[in-house]
Design an enzyme around this catalytic site. Sequence first.
Site, short mmCIF file in Angstrom:
data_model
loop_
_atom_site.label_atom_id
_atom_site.label_comp_id
_atom_site.label_asym_id
_atom_site.label_seq_id
_atom_site.Cartn_x
_atom_site.Cartn_y
_atom_site.Cartn_z
N GLY A 264 0.85 -1.18 0.00
CA GLY A 264 0.00 0.00 0.00
C GLY A 264 0.89 1.24 0.00
O GLY A 264 2.00 1.21 0.54
N GLN B 181 2.96 10.09 0.92
CA GLN B 181 4.25 9.41 1.00
C GLN B 181 5.13 9.69 -0.21
O GLN B 181 6.32 9.34 -0.21
CB GLN B 181 4.06 7.90 1.14
CG GLN B 181 3.43 7.49 2.46
CD GLN B 181 3.31 5.98 2.55
OE1 GLN B 181 2.34 5.41 2.09
NE2 GLN B 181 4.30 5.34 3.13
N CYS C 45 5.86 0.69 7.83
CA CYS C 45 5.50 1.74 6.89
C CYS C 45 6.69 2.02 5.98
O CYS C 45 7.82 2.11 6.44
CB CYS C 45 5.12 3.00 7.66
SG CYS C 45 4.66 4.38 6.60
N LEU C 46 6.41 2.15 4.68
CA LEU C 46 7.50 2.40 3.72
C LEU C 46 8.22 3.71 4.02
O LEU C 46 9.37 3.89 3.62
CB LEU C 46 6.95 2.43 2.29
CG LEU C 46 6.33 1.11 1.80
CD1 LEU C 46 5.88 1.26 0.35
CD2 LEU C 46 7.29 -0.04 1.95
N HIS D 6 -4.48 1.80 7.47
CA HIS D 6 -3.15 2.43 7.53
C HIS D 6 -3.01 3.51 6.46
O HIS D 6 -2.55 4.63 6.74
CB HIS D 6 -2.09 1.32 7.35
CG HIS D 6 -0.68 1.80 7.32
ND1 HIS D 6 0.23 1.51 8.31
CD2 HIS D 6 0.00 2.55 6.41
CE1 HIS D 6 1.40 2.07 8.01
NE2 HIS D 6 1.29 2.70 6.86
N GLU D 7 -3.43 3.18 5.23
CA GLU D 7 -3.29 4.14 4.13
C GLU D 7 -4.23 5.34 4.32
O GLU D 7 -3.86 6.48 4.05
CB GLU D 7 -3.54 3.47 2.78
CG GLU D 7 -2.60 2.31 2.46
CD GLU D 7 -1.12 2.62 2.65
OE1 GLU D 7 -0.71 3.78 2.49
OE2 GLU D 7 -0.37 1.69 3.00
N HIS E 250 -2.77 7.87 6.55
CA HIS E 250 -1.77 8.74 5.90
C HIS E 250 -2.42 9.99 5.34
O HIS E 250 -1.82 11.06 5.33
CB HIS E 250 -1.07 7.99 4.75
CG HIS E 250 0.13 7.20 5.18
ND1 HIS E 250 1.22 7.77 5.79
CD2 HIS E 250 0.42 5.89 5.06
CE1 HIS E 250 2.12 6.83 6.03
NE2 HIS E 250 1.67 5.68 5.60
ZN LIG Z 1 2.59 3.88 5.78
#
Ligand SMILES: [Zn+2]
Length: 171
Positions: free
Chosen positions: A43, A48, A90-91, A133-134, A137
Amino acid sequence: MKIVLYPDPNLLQEAAPVEEFDSELREKVEEMFPLMYEAKGCGLAAPQVAWLLRVFIVNLAGEAGKGEEKAYVNPRIVEKRGTVVAEEGCLSIPGVTGPVRRASWVRIEASDLAGKTFQEESTSELHARVLQHELDHLNGILFVSKVVPSQQKLILKKLREMREGVPAGRA
Ligand SMILES: [Zn+2]
């Protein structure tokens, strides 16, 4: 376009609703998928990649050519059920993971890239977790602020190390 890392300020801001469902929107979303795969994620939210609009993408398979690629524009969770705690990462915060309590099932409503509204029900706990989660963001919320109390101290220490440029795990 690249994935921005904590403490990039884009990660802490509320994203604005998408109003134009144009080719620019589609092109930018297309650019996000390879970045997500390269980072081994399933995701990725627009903030991000320093793009402050309410858009995120998901492919639970996490690999190009596998699974289903989906884009969610102006999403909101319209129903949720159950709770489950599981490890999350998380990326934008590489190397940091922690247990987060989330709803185990959600129904989400969003627009597709053409502006057409759809609803989707999560098909697994992981799917529900990724959607939540997304969506966080898009509101400038990072999973680290939701880690269960017993792990918060450790997470705060790792974040401080990231802010100060000290590799996590070193004194
Ligand atoms: Zn994340």
